[in-house]
Design an enzyme around this catalytic site. Structure first.
Site, PDB file in Angstrom:
ATOM      1  N   LYS A 121      27.842  33.560  36.894  1.00  0.00           N
ATOM      2  CA  LYS A 121      28.450  35.000  36.350  1.00  0.00           C
ATOM      3  C   LYS A 121      28.646  34.490  34.964  1.00  0.00           C
ATOM      4  CE  LYS A 121      32.048  38.053  37.157  1.00  0.00           C
ATOM      5  NZ  LYS A 121      33.507  38.339  37.371  1.00  0.00           N
ATOM      6  N   ILE A 154      27.932  41.001  39.221  1.00  0.00           N
ATOM      7  CA  ILE A 154      29.246  40.540  40.068  1.00  0.00           C
ATOM      8  C   ILE A 154      30.183  41.045  38.919  1.00  0.00           C
ATOM      9  CG2 ILE A 154      30.851  38.691  40.613  1.00  0.00           C
ATOM     10  CD1 ILE A 154      28.606  36.765  41.088  1.00  0.00           C
ATOM     11  N   SER A 183      38.456  36.562  38.435  1.00  0.00           N
ATOM     12  CA  SER A 183      39.577  36.894  37.516  1.00  0.00           C
ATOM     13  C   SER A 183      40.488  38.120  37.937  1.00  0.00           C
ATOM     14  CB  SER A 183      39.138  37.157  36.129  1.00  0.00           C
ATOM     15  OG  SER A 183      38.633  35.809  35.701  1.00  0.00           O
ATOM     16  N   ASN A 184      39.888  39.265  38.579  1.00  0.00           N
ATOM     17  CA  ASN A 184      40.465  40.252  39.014  1.00  0.00           C
ATOM     18  C   ASN A 184      41.338  39.942  40.142  1.00  0.00           C
ATOM     19  OD1 ASN A 184      39.531  42.587  37.517  1.00  0.00           O
ATOM     20  ND2 ASN A 184      37.656  41.457  37.817  1.00  0.00           N
TER      21      ASN A 184
END
Length: 313
Positions: free
Chosen positions: A176, A219, A52-53
């Site tokens: 994650k 993560i 997402s980053n």
């Protein structure tokens, strides 16, 4: 780094890298390479491209494939062949997600991290979620992992029963948990063997808590800023130095919260460009850049402390 078929990524520090853009919102290749290299030099085990980053949903398929290829090539060219590249391959259809997994393999990724589609949340029953992830795993040429992040999937929050059921699939090898639910994490680590299924928390605020509960590492976004500090905490944990690890975890927890208040993606880019000598604050709309000078002076006190420590290590 090559990983045997159907094995999870090895335990360690993984970072969902931000992707840099120029003033025209095109890929800023030199800044992307500089960031990948600093993360590798900071001791990360692997780099997640298009988490997402990484603004995955803001990139075309060609751009997604190119950033994976560029990350793998940058690592290889600088002697970091053992650093893994994991690719976010979430799409809004099963067909698209399968294609993104193939692209990821061709571009050099060892694993795929798959979001649950969230456009039609009321249609995503347990049975359809199970079928989606199993169909993708059946077709993927690389092992897949379940990415649980309710914030970006219209509130869909997979419980431990669903993830554990998916973990029985031979090509689904980890998760994650950006829900940062340590109870869920512990249920999974005590249900699925670590040799088959790697469970990672998705937030630095629960890094040590995850390790205590059997996680495979982390993560998380904050290693974009401070990979060495995360490596230091991981070392302290492995050495059994819990008191120092707890003290360092406190710093990470406060700094992570401050980063969230700065806007996460935009905040990371602003911090990196200010403190580490490369990159810029450009994001793709509808996101907007973060102006650190306009932020309240007290808003980044722990982040400043973290950056000082990062540069010292």
């Amino acid at each position: 780094m090559s990983v045997a078929k159907n094995l999870p990524p090895p335990p360690g520090i993984y970072v969902p890298a931000v992707v840099f853009f120029d003033e025209n919102e095109e890929l800023d290749i030199p800044s992307i390479k500089a960031h990948v290299l600093r993360l590798a030099q900071g001791g990360v085990t692997g780099i997640l491209v298009q988490g997402s980053n990484g603004e995955a949903q803001h990139l075309s398929h060609d751009e997604r494939k190119e950033t994976i290829r560029l990350t793998r090539a940058t690592l290889d060219e600088n002697g970091f062949q053992d650093v893994l590249v994991i690719a976010g391959t979430g799409g809004q259809s099963t067909k698209e997600t399968k294609k993104l997994c193939v692209d990821a393999k061709e571009a050099g990724a060892s694993h795929a991290l798959v979001l649950t589609p969230g456009v039609w949340p009321t249609q995503m029953t347990k049975e359809r979620i199970l079928k989606f992830h199993r169909d993708v795993a059946d077709a993927s040429p690389i092992p897949t992992m379940i990415y649980n992040f309710p914030v970006v999937t219209a509130g869909l929050n997979l419980d431990s029963d669903v993830i554990a059921a998916l973990g029985e699939h031979p090509n689904i090898v980890g998760t994650k948990l950006s829900c940062a639910d340590v109870g869920k994490l512990h249920r999974l680590t005590s249900t699925l063997p670590a040799s088959k299924f790697a469970t990672f928390p998705g937030s630095s605020s629960v890094f040590l808590q995850g390790l205590v509960s059997g996680s495979a590492g982390i993560i998380a976004a904050l290693p974009n800023v401070a990979p060495k500090v995360h490596r230091q905490l991981y070392r302290l944990w492995n050495e059994g130095n819990l008191v120092e690890a707890q003290n360092l975890q406190a710093l990470l927890g406060h700094a992570d919260w401050e980063l969230q208040k700065l806007g996460s993606i935009a905040g990371i880019k602003a911090i990196v460009s200010k403190h580490f000598g490369y990159g810029n604050t450009n994001v793709r709309g509808p996101l907007t850049p973060q102006d650190l000078e306009a932020a309240a002076p007290s808003a980044s006190s722990k982040l400043d402390e973290l950056i000082v420590l990062e540069k010292f290590l």
